[in-house]
Design an enzyme around this catalytic site. Sequence first.
Site, PDB file in Angstrom:
ATOM      1  N   LYS A  79     -27.305  -9.608  -4.878  1.00  0.00           N
ATOM      2  CA  LYS A  79     -28.727  -9.264  -4.950  1.00  0.00           C
ATOM      3  C   LYS A  79     -29.144  -9.099  -6.409  1.00  0.00           C
ATOM      4  CE  LYS A  79     -32.018  -5.939  -2.895  1.00  0.00           C
ATOM      5  NZ  LYS A  79     -32.120  -4.731  -2.045  1.00  0.00           N
ATOM      6  N   SER A 171     -35.161  -5.031   1.806  1.00  0.00           N
ATOM      7  CA  SER A 171     -35.472  -5.850   0.646  1.00  0.00           C
ATOM      8  C   SER A 171     -34.404  -6.878   0.297  1.00  0.00           C
ATOM      9  CB  SER A 171     -35.689  -4.945  -0.563  1.00  0.00           C
ATOM     10  OG  SER A 171     -34.515  -4.197  -0.861  1.00  0.00           O
ATOM     11  N   SER A 195     -32.476  -1.506   3.647  1.00  0.00           N
ATOM     12  CA  SER A 195     -32.651  -2.793   2.966  1.00  0.00           C
ATOM     13  C   SER A 195     -31.504  -3.772   3.143  1.00  0.00           C
ATOM     14  CB  SER A 195     -32.888  -2.568   1.466  1.00  0.00           C
ATOM     15  OG  SER A 195     -34.148  -1.989   1.244  1.00  0.00           O
TER      16      SER A 195
END
Length: 550
Positions: A79, A171, A195
Amino acid sequence: MNRLTNISKIRKSLIDGKLKVNDLVLNKIKEINKVSPNHLNTFISLQDEKSLGKQIKESQERYDNGTNKRLDGIPIGVKDNFSSKNFKTTCGSKILENYIPSFDSTVVKLLKEEGAIIIGKTNMDEFSMGSSSTSGHFGKVINPWSKPNNNNNNDNDNNNNGEVLYVAGGSSGGSAAAVASNYCVASIGSDTGGSIRQPSSYCGVVGFKPSYGLISRFGLVAYASSLDTPGVLTNNVEDAAELLDILIKKDQENDSTSIEFINNNQNQNQNNGEKRNILDEFNEKLKNKNIKDLVFGIPKDYLVKELDTDILNLWKEVVEEIEKRGGKVVSVSLPHTRYALPAYYLLATSEASSNLSRFDGVRYGYRFEEEKDENKVDNDNDDDDDVDENKIGMGLKDMYTKTRTNGFGEEVKKRIILGTMALSRSSYDNFYTKAQKIRRLVSDDFKNVFQGENKVDILITPTAPSPAFKQNEKMDPIEVYVNDIMTIPSNLAGLPACSIPLKLSNSNLPISVQLISNRLTDDNLLFAAHTIMNFDCYKDFTSLTPNYLK
């Protein structure tokens, strides 16, 4: 290599010479660019060819010499809020669009030490603030279970050719979509309020958030420091266990790990306080334990009005399957769950307003620059050293304001404002202090369930109240926030939680359940997740190909 092939099988193929690192990695790159460059928009940036080639060569040499490491040649996505040396780390934001760190986060460092190839940095909601991976500066992530059109043209969310695009969740949507698409073997994400787990549910992969403090946060760009938790997204529980075993290390150089993985289970035949290896503990349980040895709790407070019928039916079905196999199931109460969502948004935004204050255009990142007027004449006849300090002060203030106004997206600015309000003198006691009290009550609820009369081992809940929603679906902001209602409580309490995909909904979208266990019983959680995923009625899910890749 398909989605069913786990890390240990890939490693064996590489050791036996049946597979070459070059073929494994370059096939992933080829898949990412198959239709058009980064078609699903899962990655913000990919590793440059020179660095990739060097790592591939080194990994292959170690396999040839019999000195391979645990993750040698395994393509991993990370990420884009984890710092990576000489590799852009943008947090999905314009304000960090060109930021290249001079150091690796501890998570990236540990992966590299085991030979992992960081194939790229995955797309995300800006600064992890979102539940759909649509708010980032680098565009929306497309859920691989979307329905494609005949022309593979994704210019619009829904077009005349019948294409229907769904959100990947957030996210960590890029991480989830990349794993579901088989663009990487596994991916790293961060989980502040769901997330990792929510996008894992939407994209049909395993998402594991460990106990808070087990994995180092050093080099993870902070959203809400008391909630942020690094975790893993994989296609199976075995890979999650292997990655967690590598990443769960006491960070000796930095103070961003708060605990070590020790024996926290009174029933084990070991001395309490003994350090444990999570992978060994997981494998030991697979050999010597079964579903009958666990007590499962069903929290009635998660039966909310927003719960989709397909997900409700799956939740009931999993409970029935456990009972059929002799597992004990009890109803439990977590009465303060209803207050977790507003408490979370007050606490998380308060911390964010402080953490994001560093992005001001002075130290690093984007700085607003006014366009120079070439025709402007300087009529100031004063001496150069005759400086108006008020003008300098106003100029600096303007630069701060315009940098942050133009550098941050709307969702980030909204949350900074909310957090600043909550921390203001007039609101602190009424909002922030009360939210902290609710956090304690939520944590106590879990404690009562895990240590109370029934001694519950695992809680079973839905991961999200619905399957993925359409990209262009008009939703009230509150409706969007409600997507995290199932995942937030375990963040407030710092508990390990895992989302496991089990089947498709009637609309052919993945649906999952969430498992939650007591603090530092992450190995027990892995065992339960693996056991349920391998029930006969669910074990074929990962062999399904997402719609967009057919």
